[in-house]
Design a protein around this motif. Sequence first.
Motif, mmCIF file in Angstrom:
data_model
loop_
_atom_site.group_PDB
_atom_site.id
_atom_site.type_symbol
_atom_site.label_atom_id
_atom_site.label_comp_id
_atom_site.label_asym_id
_atom_site.label_seq_id
_atom_site.Cartn_x
_atom_site.Cartn_y
_atom_site.Cartn_z
ATOM 1 N N SER A 142 0.979 -1.113 -0.048
ATOM 2 C CA SER A 142 -0.001 -0.056 -0.100
ATOM 3 C C SER A 142 0.877 1.268 -0.029
ATOM 4 O O SER A 142 0.416 2.384 -0.225
ATOM 5 C CB SER A 142 -1.014 -0.002 1.146
ATOM 6 N N VAL A 143 2.136 1.277 0.358
ATOM 7 C CA VAL A 143 3.017 2.087 0.294
ATOM 8 C C VAL A 143 4.015 2.225 -1.009
ATOM 9 O O VAL A 143 4.107 3.323 -1.589
ATOM 10 C CB VAL A 143 4.139 2.312 1.749
ATOM 11 N N HIS A 144 4.472 1.224 -1.139
ATOM 12 C CA HIS A 144 5.414 1.015 -2.167
ATOM 13 C C HIS A 144 4.451 0.303 -3.208
ATOM 14 O O HIS A 144 3.322 0.082 -3.038
ATOM 15 C CB HIS A 144 6.690 -0.053 -2.022
ATOM 16 N N THR A 229 12.435 9.457 3.763
ATOM 17 C CA THR A 229 11.099 9.880 4.316
ATOM 18 C C THR A 229 11.104 9.812 5.787
ATOM 19 O O THR A 229 11.028 8.619 6.703
ATOM 20 C CB THR A 229 9.927 8.774 3.884
ATOM 21 N N GLU A 240 10.280 14.486 -4.294
ATOM 22 C CA GLU A 240 10.345 13.617 -5.464
ATOM 23 C C GLU A 240 11.366 13.892 -6.200
ATOM 24 O O GLU A 240 12.197 13.118 -6.721
ATOM 25 C CB GLU A 240 8.963 13.121 -6.344
ATOM 26 N N GLU A 267 4.734 9.576 7.695
ATOM 27 C CA GLU A 267 4.247 10.277 6.741
ATOM 28 C C GLU A 267 3.273 9.618 6.194
ATOM 29 O O GLU A 267 3.435 8.401 5.756
ATOM 30 C CB GLU A 267 5.451 10.600 5.898
ATOM 31 N N THR A 268 1.966 10.360 6.150
ATOM 32 C CA THR A 268 0.893 9.472 5.340
ATOM 33 C C THR A 268 0.976 9.583 3.816
ATOM 34 O O THR A 268 0.160 8.586 3.221
ATOM 35 C CB THR A 268 -0.442 10.008 5.849
ATOM 36 N N SER A 269 1.391 10.653 3.392
ATOM 37 C CA SER A 269 1.468 10.301 1.859
ATOM 38 C C SER A 269 2.999 10.769 1.292
ATOM 39 O O SER A 269 3.220 11.817 0.746
ATOM 40 C CB SER A 269 0.579 11.511 1.127
ATOM 41 N N PRO A 270 3.675 9.590 1.274
ATOM 42 C CA PRO A 270 5.156 10.072 1.039
ATOM 43 C C PRO A 270 5.415 9.759 -0.575
ATOM 44 O O PRO A 270 4.404 9.300 -1.350
ATOM 45 C CB PRO A 270 5.830 8.812 1.675
ATOM 46 N N PRO A 271 6.362 10.528 -1.018
ATOM 47 C CA PRO A 271 6.730 10.288 -2.551
ATOM 48 C C PRO A 271 7.302 9.055 -2.712
ATOM 49 O O PRO A 271 7.572 8.135 -1.379
ATOM 50 C CB PRO A 271 7.828 11.358 -2.692
ATOM 51 N N ARG A 347 1.433 8.442 15.577
ATOM 52 C CA ARG A 347 1.296 9.571 14.661
ATOM 53 C C ARG A 347 0.536 10.618 15.673
ATOM 54 O O ARG A 347 0.923 11.959 15.677
ATOM 55 C CB ARG A 347 0.658 9.499 13.482
#
Length: 447
Positions: A142-144, A229, A240, A267-271, A347
């Motif tokens: 879900s992250v990568h 991150t 990015e 970080e909830t929306s990382p590049p 968090r």
Amino acid sequence: MHMMRYTELAEFVARQIEAGELAPGTRLPTHRNFAEEHGVALATATRAYNELKRRGLILGEAGRGMFVRDPALPQTLGLEQHGSDGLIDLVFNIPGGQNDSEVLRAGLKRLAASGDLASMLRYQPHGGRPHERKIIASHLSSVHGPVDPDNLFITSGGQHGLTIAAMGLLQKGDAVGTDPATYPGFKSISALQGLSLFAVQGDEGVMDPDDLDRQCCKKQLKAIYVMPTVHNPFGTVMGEDARRRIADVAERHDLIIIEDSAYAFLETSPPPSFVDLAPDRTVHVGSFSKCVATGLRIGYLIFPDRWKSAASRVIRATTWNTPALISALVTHWIEDGTVAEFEAARRRLGAAGQKLCQEILAGIPMAAHENASFTWLPLAKGERAEPVIARLSGKGIAVSSAAPYAVGDAAPQAMRLAFGGISEQELRFSLEKVRDELAPCDCRTSP
Ligand SMILES: Cc1ncc(COP(=O)(O)O)c(C=O)c1O
């Protein structure tokens, strides 16, 4: 007959704990039974327990009673290495929540009820049990992008992951580029492995691709170590564009990228990560320490095919395998949503701490991630950290200087405050003392 005073009673129990006659985790009698056993009033027994609590020798668990603490651990829940005895510890970031014990008890009960328990008593494959690698890999997808479980090993924590990278992919004398302030654990494994660290210039944890290019030519770098991150200590999230430019430089100079994501969950929306941008040259080091619990000692490593056997060899030589008891516990927690809850709680805790920092240290320069339980305070020009830290220590507060983080000639004059393991009240108290040390005289509050 001599009536025992509460101090004598507390001393009596303290000696039993210190002599090991009452082992860590021992349940102590209820206040009433304790009073009866020693022939004292209930109020005396209560005061004795309070004194033992104050000294950090016992702790109360809601609804369960009083227990002996492990005297080797500081009051702030985790491992203490610098002897900040009795001080409020803002050196180590030891996340913990109010109902951690309950969550662990429920997890262990469920584990105890699961089938084929005896398999956990055996050696496991070096990289971990295949079904658990699959669970972790799909959790990370879900992250990568999609993570292939064949390219993921379970490790005994992030530090173990860094050790696998340093021992498996690098050799004595190899040059590695890092930020001028970086995670001290990477410095220690580099020293052990005989790697030479070079500081690549940048902006608070965002490595400058041009300077990296120059250093590659000058120092013949073999690898870089980055925390894109949520950098430790700066809390920065690298954009990015910088990631892509660094990946390009790495490609041109055939660099290994050691990417550390210990704090990335904040970080909830990382590049995109380097493991997504440059999968053929990135070894990605993950950990469940900061998002779940430091004491479990579990993490993971993602790597390209060509490094699989090297990684496996180091695991074989160091731990053989991460205990299946632990990997089973954590993978259950991934599946039932407990890990996600832990992450959200961490968090929230970090965000509340940052809010207090903003409020109490208003006007003082700081670098931090909005959800992190640590902050970096660069000192004003001409000011030295050491005397400030010594004065804070005199007021009962332990904080770190920049020295453990520094790579290269001169450590910047700065302090790092980590508040993952202390109460809000302790944090407020500590921040007020820090403010009184750092704020210019004309806006200092009266003593
Ligand atoms: C950036 C970073 N990486 C890795 C680690 C190692 O964590 P662990 O070995 O507990 O998983 C830490 C611990 O503080 C850290 O801050």
